[in-house]
Write an enzyme that holds these catalytic residues in place. Structure first.
Site, short mmCIF file in Angstrom:
data_model
loop_
_atom_site.label_atom_id
_atom_site.label_comp_id
_atom_site.label_asym_id
_atom_site.label_seq_id
_atom_site.Cartn_x
_atom_site.Cartn_y
_atom_site.Cartn_z
N THR A 19 8.20 1.18 10.38
CA THR A 19 7.88 0.17 9.38
C THR A 19 9.17 -0.49 8.93
OG1 THR A 19 6.63 -0.21 7.33
CG2 THR A 19 7.85 1.85 7.45
N ASN A 20 9.14 -1.26 7.86
CA ASN A 20 10.37 -1.87 7.35
C ASN A 20 10.37 -1.84 5.83
OD1 ASN A 20 9.23 -4.47 6.27
ND2 ASN A 20 8.57 -4.66 8.40
N LEU A 21 11.42 -2.35 5.23
CA LEU A 21 11.62 -2.14 3.79
C LEU A 21 11.00 -3.22 2.90
CD1 LEU A 21 15.28 -0.76 3.70
CD2 LEU A 21 13.15 0.48 3.25
#
Ligand code: C5P
Length: 225
Positions: free
Chosen positions: A29-31
């Site tokens: 995933t990402n932030l």
């Protein structure tokens, strides 16, 4: 919001990251926090629009009066947005969609077998959801106003204009970095066919309200009944 500049509009917003499974318990995933997209949803509702938010995995409360659908992967998000965009008049693509996903998610948890061997991952590219919807809009001559976002680390204006054209959208919003992910403040650069416009650093809700006003200004006038 007075006057209600988006009265009668159906606004569809994507927000947050996507989650691409590696196996049943692991993923990429990402932030992205989703805060900007959620703030836009709130601002669009205040402006009188009917608002649907398609959210990747984030832990944010749903703004009052806004409909929300939770999704996980980019493919999941695409399927949902493709359907909902058919009844929308504005689509704001604020989600940070993963560029790639593991080629195949393992059905069982990948086990560490003690031999020191590490698994290798192969990736495939995810579809560009926004570009796909914008292409459909042009092909069908639909009245859906599409807005894209861009997070760039340098030369924002040039990249944002290039991205706007590549995605085929009338308005693209650049995050003036660095590190807007997770912050409560942001600064935006709006680019359209006419040129550029700065929205200086402010809380995301303030910027969301300004962005909503800018979108409303660009919408075709409602047809007289
Ligand atoms: O190409 P890039 O990821 O920088 O483009 C950002 C914009 O495109 C955002 O509006 C994002 O929501 C959208 N996007 C998308 N599908 C992808 C990648 C980005 O809709 N696979």
């Amino acid at each position: 919001f007075s006057p209600k500049v988006l009265e009668g509009q159906h606004v569809l917003i994507s927000a947050g990251p996507t989650y691409e499974a590696i196996d049943p318990v692991r993923g990429l995933t990402n932030l992205s926090s989703g805060k900007m997209g959620f703030a836009i949803a709130r601002a669009a509702h205040e402006a009188g629009a009917h608002v649907t938010l398609v959210a990747g995995p984030v832990s944010l409360p749903t703004p009052r009066g806004v409909g929300r659908i939770n999704v996980r992967s980019a493919l999941n998000m695409q399927k949902t947005l493709n359907v909902l965009s058919q009844n929308a008049t504005v689509f704001i693509s604020a989600a940070a969609v993963a560029d790639w996903r593991p080629m195949q998610a393992a059905e069982q948890k990948i086990k560490k077998d003690g031999s020191g061997q590490v698994p290798t991952l192969s990736f495939v590219e995810n579809p560009d959801i926004l570009a796909g919807i914008a292409t459909g809009v042009r092909a069908l001559n639909n009245h859906l106003f599409c807005v894209g976002f861009a997070a760039e680390s340098e030369d924002l204006l040039a990249h944002a204009q290039a991205k706007r054209k590549r995605k085929g959208v009338p308005l693209l919003v650049g995050n003036i970095g660095p590190d807007t992910f997770g912050q409560d403040d942001n600064a935006l650069l709006l680019v359209d066919e006419q040129g550029e416009m700065d929205l200086p650093r402010a809380p995301k809700l303030t910027l969301a309200r300004q962005l909503v006003a800018e979108i409303a200004r660009r919408m075709p006038a409602p047809k007289p009944i």
